[in-house]
Design an enzyme around this catalytic site. Structure first.
Site, PDB file in Angstrom:
ATOM      1  N   ARG A  65       0.941  -1.240   0.128  1.00  0.00           N
ATOM      2  CA  ARG A  65       0.115  -0.050  -0.046  1.00  0.00           C
ATOM      3  C   ARG A  65       0.892   1.196  -0.067  1.00  0.00           C
ATOM      4  NH1 ARG A  65      -4.442   0.716   4.657  1.00  0.00           N
ATOM      5  NH2 ARG A  65      -2.646   1.336   5.884  1.00  0.00           N
ATOM      6  N   LYS A 164      -2.507   7.144   1.240  1.00  0.00           N
ATOM      7  CA  LYS A 164      -2.229   7.340   2.418  1.00  0.00           C
ATOM      8  C   LYS A 164      -1.158   8.361   2.730  1.00  0.00           C
ATOM      9  CE  LYS A 164      -2.276   4.734   7.090  1.00  0.00           C
ATOM     10  NZ  LYS A 164      -3.167   5.370   7.676  1.00  0.00           N
ATOM     11  N   GLU A 197     -16.170   6.457   5.311  1.00  0.00           N
ATOM     12  CA  GLU A 197     -15.324   5.606   6.646  1.00  0.00           C
ATOM     13  C   GLU A 197     -15.257   6.584   7.762  1.00  0.00           C
ATOM     14  OE1 GLU A 197     -11.306   5.220   5.644  1.00  0.00           O
ATOM     15  OE2 GLU A 197     -11.105   7.213   4.628  1.00  0.00           O
TER      16      GLU A 197
HETATM   17  N1  PXG Z   1      -9.258   4.684   7.209  1.00  0.00           N
HETATM   18  C1  PXG Z   1      -8.387   5.761   7.480  1.00  0.00           C
HETATM   19  C2  PXG Z   1      -8.386   6.967   7.049  1.00  0.00           C
HETATM   20  C3  PXG Z   1      -7.114   5.530   8.307  1.00  0.00           C
HETATM   21  O1  PXG Z   1      -6.307   6.414   8.542  1.00  0.00           O
HETATM   22  C4  PXG Z   1      -8.041   3.269   8.353  1.00  0.00           C
HETATM   23  C5  PXG Z   1      -9.183   3.577   7.499  1.00  0.00           C
HETATM   24  C6  PXG Z   1      -7.836   2.012   8.501  1.00  0.00           C
HETATM   25  O2  PXG Z   1      -6.600   1.137   8.001  1.00  0.00           O
HETATM   26  P1  PXG Z   1      -5.945   0.072   8.333  1.00  0.00           P
HETATM   27  O3  PXG Z   1      -4.794  -0.063   7.313  1.00  0.00           O
HETATM   28  O4  PXG Z   1      -5.005   0.567   9.567  1.00  0.00           O
HETATM   29  O5  PXG Z   1      -6.702  -1.072   8.846  1.00  0.00           O
HETATM   30  C7  PXG Z   1      -6.907   4.047   8.628  1.00  0.00           C
HETATM   31  C8  PXG Z   1      -5.723   3.813   9.399  1.00  0.00           C
HETATM   32  C9  PXG Z   1      -3.402   7.199  13.736  1.00  0.00           C
HETATM   33  C10 PXG Z   1      -3.475   5.829  13.222  1.00  0.00           C
HETATM   34  O6  PXG Z   1      -2.263   7.242  14.553  1.00  0.00           O
HETATM   35  C11 PXG Z   1      -4.386   6.007  12.182  1.00  0.00           C
HETATM   36  C12 PXG Z   1      -4.507   4.980  11.278  1.00  0.00           C
HETATM   37  C13 PXG Z   1      -3.862   3.356  11.633  1.00  0.00           C
HETATM   38  C14 PXG Z   1      -3.112   3.567  12.842  1.00  0.00           C
HETATM   39  C15 PXG Z   1      -2.726   4.711  13.546  1.00  0.00           C
HETATM   40  O7  PXG Z   1      -4.343   7.828  14.008  1.00  0.00           O
HETATM   41  N2  PXG Z   1      -5.415   4.922  10.161  1.00  0.00           N
END
Ligand code: PXG
Length: 303
Positions: A65, A164, A197
């Site tokens: 990703r 991301k 989301e």
């Molecule tokens: N949507 C968004 C906008 C994210 O930032 C997810 C979905 C979930 O994706 P994953 O790949 O983690 O299953 C995310 C992930 C933080 C933090 O420090 C943010 C995320 C993951 C870990 C920590 O705020 N976002």
């Protein structure tokens, strides 16, 4: 409710080693330039990854990703997949961690004060591995109450949420509004009013025995935890599918849960003050959560 204790707050140990552009340095030495375009413009990409019992969960998917995110913004990563994988494992080992939250960041690097990324000759990469505090346990047991925020998810034609990137202001505005409404997480709609989301989590409902989630094309990140739910569905014999979703679908859902690397799988029992289903974490959500907790200990890259 402990709004400040939600996931996102990390506990910094005193002697942390950070990987930064070819070296492991003490956290006090881990500094980037004020001319770095990651800081000046949010020009860069990142991953948030988890280490469970010495195994990094779906590291290869995270790095894939990251590669796609970088490709989408025409950023050349300074390392191969294999090198990034080794550096990520080494950062965990250097800090003596077996359970951690890993933040891998690649910025556009140092340039001048103009936007031009082509004037930034060298991207910068750093990796932080630290402890994480999750949502308080009571929310896994009793479920979260979340809200829908007025800030809409960014349109994929403006900046694809599948990237991301270091531009998280859209999500941060959503997070601030969630807190103003007394919630730890919030649903963000896209500009057509469909559910995209949450601010840092993907959203799922359970309806008539099926698990349903919005497609990434509605403005969601293709979450790594989200993708594991499709595998868990196969294991449990439950259909998992993508569909356009509005708030109506959540109002009428039997169950709701969120997924994210930080949150893992967390039940949701209320949206905008309305109870979802019975108002308690549902049976399918609990099975998904149990399966996820089993998987993280056995799946993954040994550091
Ligand atoms: N949507 C968004 C906008 C994210 O930032 C997810 C979905 C979930 O994706 P994953 O790949 O983690 O299953 C995310 C992930 C933080 C933090 O420090 C943010 C995320 C993951 C870990 C920590 O705020 N976002």
């Amino acid at each position: 409710m402990g709004l400040d204790k939600g996931f996102g707050s990390t506990q910094f140990s005193s002697e942390m080693k950070i990987y930064l552009d070819g070296k492991f340095v003490d956290d006090s030495e881990a500094k980037v330039s004020v001319f770095d375009h990651g800081l000046l413009y949010g020009d860069g990409v990142f991953e948030g990854i988890r280490l469970y019992g010495g195994n990094i969960f779906r590291l290869d998917e995270h790095l894939e990703r990251l590669e796609y995110s970088a490709k989408a913004i025409l950023l050349k990563l300074p390392h191969t997949r294999q090198e990034m994988s080794e550096l990520t494992c080494e950062t965990c080992r250097q800090n003596g961690l077996t359970d951690a939250y890993i933040r891998l960041v690649v910025t556009r690097g140092v340039g001048d004060l103009g936007l031009a990324p082509w004037l930034c000759p060298k991207p910068s990469m750093f990796i932080i591995a630290s402890k994480i505090s999750l949502y308080p346990k009571e929310h896994y047991d009793n479920g979260l109450s979340i809200v829908t925020v007025p800030t809409r998810r960014i349109n994929p034609a403006a900046l694809p949420p599948t990237v991301k990137s270091l531009n998280y202001l859209n999500n941060i505005l959503g997070k601030i509004e969630a807190r103003q409404f007394g919630a730890l997480e919030a649903i963000m709609l896209n500009d057509q009013g469909y559910i995209a989301e949450c601010t840092a989590d993907n959203v799922f409902i359970v309806h008539k025995g099926e698990i349903v989630t919005p497609a990434a094309s509605q403005g969601a990140l293709k979450g790594i935890t989200r993708s594991s739910i499709f595998d868990i569905g196969r294991e449990l014999g439950v259909v998992v599918r993508e569909a356009d979703m509005t708030r109506y679908d959540v109002w009428c859902a039997d169950e709701c849960f969120l997924t994210g690397s930080g949150a893992e799988v967390i039940p949701v029992v209320k949206l905008d003050g309305r109870e979802i289903g019975t108002g308690q974490p549902g049976p399918i959500t609990q099975q998904v959560l149990a399966s996820f907790r089993r998987r993280v200990l056995v799946e993954g890259t040994r550091i």
